[in-house]
Design a protein around this motif. Structure first.
Motif, PDB file in Angstrom:
ATOM      1  N   VAL A  29       0.730  -0.734  -0.272  1.00  0.00           N
ATOM      2  CA  VAL A  29       0.150  -0.073  -0.304  1.00  0.00           C
ATOM      3  C   VAL A  29       0.674   0.989   0.123  1.00  0.00           C
ATOM      4  CG1 VAL A  29      -1.595   1.257   1.659  1.00  0.00           C
ATOM      5  CG2 VAL A  29      -1.246  -0.954   1.064  1.00  0.00           C
ATOM      6  N   SER A  30       2.374   1.110   0.935  1.00  0.00           N
ATOM      7  CA  SER A  30       2.851   2.434   1.461  1.00  0.00           C
ATOM      8  C   SER A  30       3.227   2.657  -0.234  1.00  0.00           C
ATOM      9  CB  SER A  30       3.592   2.641   2.370  1.00  0.00           C
ATOM     10  OG  SER A  30       4.934   3.338   2.318  1.00  0.00           O
ATOM     11  N   ARG A  31       4.190   1.420  -0.753  1.00  0.00           N
ATOM     12  CA  ARG A  31       4.812   1.883  -1.970  1.00  0.00           C
ATOM     13  C   ARG A  31       3.776   2.183  -3.725  1.00  0.00           C
ATOM     14  NH1 ARG A  31       9.091  -1.456  -0.519  1.00  0.00           N
ATOM     15  NH2 ARG A  31       8.255  -3.577   0.045  1.00  0.00           N
ATOM     16  N   THR A  32       2.830   1.807  -3.149  1.00  0.00           N
ATOM     17  CA  THR A  32       1.488   2.099  -4.674  1.00  0.00           C
ATOM     18  C   THR A  32       1.203   3.745  -4.229  1.00  0.00           C
ATOM     19  OG1 THR A  32       1.236   0.179  -4.192  1.00  0.00           O
ATOM     20  CG2 THR A  32      -0.600   1.906  -5.307  1.00  0.00           C
ATOM     21  N   PHE A  33       0.803   4.328  -2.926  1.00  0.00           N
ATOM     22  CA  PHE A  33       0.734   5.683  -2.721  1.00  0.00           C
ATOM     23  C   PHE A  33       2.009   6.415  -3.235  1.00  0.00           C
ATOM     24  CE2 PHE A  33      -2.245   6.573   0.653  1.00  0.00           C
ATOM     25  CZ  PHE A  33      -3.325   5.207  -0.273  1.00  0.00           C
ATOM     26  N   THR A  34       2.920   5.971  -2.717  1.00  0.00           N
ATOM     27  CA  THR A  34       4.182   7.007  -3.645  1.00  0.00           C
ATOM     28  C   THR A  34       4.703   6.495  -4.529  1.00  0.00           C
ATOM     29  OG1 THR A  34       5.519   5.793  -1.505  1.00  0.00           O
ATOM     30  CG2 THR A  34       6.494   6.918  -3.247  1.00  0.00           C
ATOM     31  N   LYS A  35       4.357   5.749  -6.181  1.00  0.00           N
ATOM     32  CA  LYS A  35       3.720   5.670  -7.045  1.00  0.00           C
ATOM     33  C   LYS A  35       2.990   6.421  -7.703  1.00  0.00           C
ATOM     34  CE  LYS A  35       3.155   2.203  -9.333  1.00  0.00           C
ATOM     35  NZ  LYS A  35       3.059   0.106  -9.821  1.00  0.00           N
ATOM     36  N   LEU A  36       2.325   6.461  -7.420  1.00  0.00           N
ATOM     37  CA  LEU A  36       0.811   7.575  -7.648  1.00  0.00           C
ATOM     38  C   LEU A  36       1.145   8.521  -6.909  1.00  0.00           C
ATOM     39  CD1 LEU A  36      -2.660   5.423  -6.247  1.00  0.00           C
ATOM     40  CD2 LEU A  36      -1.635   6.060  -8.240  1.00  0.00           C
ATOM     41  N   GLU A  37       1.993   9.120  -6.172  1.00  0.00           N
ATOM     42  CA  GLU A  37       2.369  10.487  -6.094  1.00  0.00           C
ATOM     43  C   GLU A  37       3.259  10.618  -7.205  1.00  0.00           C
ATOM     44  OE1 GLU A  37       4.672  10.882  -2.386  1.00  0.00           O
ATOM     45  OE2 GLU A  37       3.042  13.095  -2.163  1.00  0.00           O
ATOM     46  N   ARG A  38       3.997   9.975  -7.006  1.00  0.00           N
ATOM     47  CA  ARG A  38       5.479   9.735  -8.408  1.00  0.00           C
ATOM     48  C   ARG A  38       5.343  10.343  -9.439  1.00  0.00           C
ATOM     49  NH1 ARG A  38       8.095   5.919  -6.709  1.00  0.00           N
ATOM     50  NH2 ARG A  38       7.840   4.675  -8.699  1.00  0.00           N
ATOM     51  N   HIS A  39       3.655   9.761 -10.152  1.00  0.00           N
ATOM     52  CA  HIS A  39       3.134   9.818 -11.246  1.00  0.00           C
ATOM     53  C   HIS A  39       2.245  11.127 -11.208  1.00  0.00           C
ATOM     54  CE1 HIS A  39       5.110   5.967 -11.494  1.00  0.00           C
ATOM     55  NE2 HIS A  39       4.037   5.899 -12.872  1.00  0.00           N
ATOM     56  N   GLY A  40       2.062  11.651  -9.947  1.00  0.00           N
ATOM     57  CA  GLY A  40       1.874  13.400  -9.870  1.00  0.00           C
ATOM     58  C   GLY A  40      -0.200  12.686  -9.611  1.00  0.00           C
ATOM     59  N   VAL A  41      -0.938  11.410  -9.534  1.00  0.00           N
ATOM     60  CA  VAL A  41      -2.114  11.221  -9.728  1.00  0.00           C
ATOM     61  C   VAL A  41      -2.159  11.991  -8.514  1.00  0.00           C
ATOM     62  CG1 VAL A  41      -3.438   9.426  -9.517  1.00  0.00           C
ATOM     63  CG2 VAL A  41      -1.649   9.136 -11.183  1.00  0.00           C
ATOM     64  N   ILE A  42      -1.232  11.240  -7.383  1.00  0.00           N
ATOM     65  CA  ILE A  42      -2.643  11.931  -5.394  1.00  0.00           C
ATOM     66  C   ILE A  42      -0.798  12.579  -5.074  1.00  0.00           C
ATOM     67  CG2 ILE A  42      -3.370  10.163  -5.313  1.00  0.00           C
ATOM     68  CD1 ILE A  42      -1.382   9.069  -3.414  1.00  0.00           C
ATOM     69  N   GLU A  43      -1.194  13.655  -4.006  1.00  0.00           N
ATOM     70  CA  GLU A  43       0.060  14.030  -3.037  1.00  0.00           C
ATOM     71  C   GLU A  43      -0.394  13.787  -1.968  1.00  0.00           C
ATOM     72  OE1 GLU A  43       1.935  18.088  -1.755  1.00  0.00           O
ATOM     73  OE2 GLU A  43      -0.276  18.472  -2.828  1.00  0.00           O
ATOM     74  N   ILE A  44       0.627  12.855  -0.848  1.00  0.00           N
ATOM     75  CA  ILE A  44       0.721  12.652   0.414  1.00  0.00           C
ATOM     76  C   ILE A  44       0.263  13.501   0.969  1.00  0.00           C
ATOM     77  CG2 ILE A  44       1.487  10.529   2.048  1.00  0.00           C
ATOM     78  CD1 ILE A  44       2.106   9.289  -1.336  1.00  0.00           C
ATOM     79  N   ILE A  45      -0.925  13.942   1.833  1.00  0.00           N
ATOM     80  CA  ILE A  45      -0.829  14.935   2.545  1.00  0.00           C
ATOM     81  C   ILE A  45      -0.953  13.983   4.195  1.00  0.00           C
ATOM     82  CG2 ILE A  45      -1.439  16.711   1.035  1.00  0.00           C
ATOM     83  CD1 ILE A  45      -3.972  16.176   2.136  1.00  0.00           C
ATOM     84  N   HIS A  46      -0.522  14.607   4.782  1.00  0.00           N
ATOM     85  CA  HIS A  46      -0.936  14.707   6.594  1.00  0.00           C
ATOM     86  C   HIS A  46      -2.704  14.225   6.700  1.00  0.00           C
ATOM     87  CE1 HIS A  46      -0.509  14.168  10.243  1.00  0.00           C
ATOM     88  NE2 HIS A  46      -1.602  14.402  10.769  1.00  0.00           N
TER      89      HIS A  46
END
Lengths: 237, 237
Positions: free
Chosen positions: A203-220
């Motif tokens: 899950v963590s890796r997938t979040f990071t990947k989505l962020e790298r690709h500009g799909v999401i931004e991980i916020i607090h």
DNA sequence: ATCCAAATTTGATCTGAGTCAATTGGCTTT
DNA sequence: AAAGCCAATTGACTCAGATCAAATTTGGAT
């Protein structure tokens, strides 16, 4: 989990100011019925992490979630956990046949529920078929969601699972609080993993990947959905 | 799938000799009601492989399975399939909210159903709360099974999935036809794979492995359960 | 029986997600 | 602000189950 220390509000007329009055099961009741109904329920508070009911418990109550988020889950004997859903305000819990809950429910953060004694609720429903019909409708809707989730668990990749989860969760929050592209995620990564049939690392890796690709931004405490269209594309695949 | 060529039996009084009269939704009706009820339904036959209804279809009917086995499934746009359940005699299909089925249903082998027009069924149920309660009970039972299946799909290994499936399927047949250690499997390996969230090869290999270990014997059109205890142990794990 | 097509089994190889193992980051406590 | 703690992230490596590729068996149709 520590023993449940609950706070019970003084009973009385409170349906009037209930946040989920128009939703939930209550929407099938008219003003007079609602007045009678409110004497059956009592508001109960739970702290973060407290267990509202457990899988093995005999069902003694029904619950209407008023505020907060709950995780609904089943455990295997060896400790593996599958979260079968998250409950939000308006959700109705406690329906079962065997007289036992068939899943456990924890509060994620602080939760308020409207709790009904099973027997009294059963008597109330007796001569109110429209309430029974409403409950049936809710059960059938949940059944549809359960089947959708089976498809996700059985046939989708990690990327698809995470994208589908984020969109679905956002949609529920939109229905509840209106549109917003920042999506609070009150549940932990472990909760998300156990909901999607993945590990916390994936899950963590997938979040990071989505962020790298500009799909999401991980916020607090959540994510910001930068590119909903791309997320949809990932989810549909 | 070829277009559905159905055979409709001459209508009339047939609940008397109906195999699932005491089960299904009908069990909530008394003799007089059953006489009225039987005019609403008509027996319809389907050949092997025929589609009884599709996911996108507008719901026009409810179905009570009288004979045979059906696979209930959802498809992803790219063709991946998840079987959400198998329907056996006594199962009731067609409940939904949106007015559309949320899964498709094919006959596995020859199937007979009792088909009810939605409108007439709705009118009949109107003033029969015990029938509504029975339907609610069936929906809630299915919901529990759906949650169990989520656990299987999300958190169990291939061995556990197959062992759990064989035991669960046997149990359903036992309830229907009485105890027997030979378990007919009318569905294909592909169907089993799509039910368990596996590939056909993994299902086949797992069957072979179970046979090598003396847990089952693979026989024509099914399996023979040689060591139920060991199967249970594998399923629980 | 004999042929063909489909379903199943088996084998070899690959890979997506899991496991194991550090880091990093955020919060709380002191 | 330092220490401690837990959740989350990141990296290296492994493995269960998928994929690709043949056999082999089964079931009809002729």
């Amino acid at each position: 989990m520590k023993p449940s220390v609950v706070t019970i509000e003084p009973n009385g007329h409170f349906c009037n100011d209930c946040a989920v009055r128009g939703a939930a099961v209550c929407s099938s009741l008219d003003a007079a019925e609602l007045r009678e109904f409110e004497h059956l329920g009592r508001r109960v508070h739970f702290d973060a992490g407290e267990t509202v009911f457990s899988e093995e418990d005999i069902t003694t109550s029904f619950y209407n979630v008023l505020d907060g988020v709950m995780r609904l889950y089943k455990l295997l004997p060896d400790g593996r956990r599958q979260i079968v859903g998250f409950a939000l305000p308006g959700d109705f819990l406690g329906m079962n046949i065997s007289g036992r809950h068939n899943f456990s429910a924890d509060a994620i953060g602080v939760v308020t529920v409207c709790q009904f004694a099973k027997a009294a609720f059963g008597r109330f429903i007796e001569d109110r078929p429209q309430l029974l019909r409403r409950i049936n409708e809710l059960a059938i809707r949940e059944l549809g969601q359960a089947r959708d989730h089976m498809v996700l668990l059985g046939r989708r990749s990690a990327d698809e699972k995470v994208a589908t989860f984020l969109l679905g969760w956002r949609e529920r929050l939109v229905a509840l609080k209106g549109l917003s592209d920042t999506v609070p995620l009150p549940m932990s990564r472990q909760d998300i993993a156990d909901y999607l049939g993945l590990t916390i690392e994936t899950v963590s890796r997938t979040f990071t990947k989505l962020e790298r690709h500009g799909v999401i931004e991980i916020i607090h405490g959540g994510i910001s959905l930068l590119d909903p269209a791309r997320a949809e594309a990932l989810a549909a695949a």
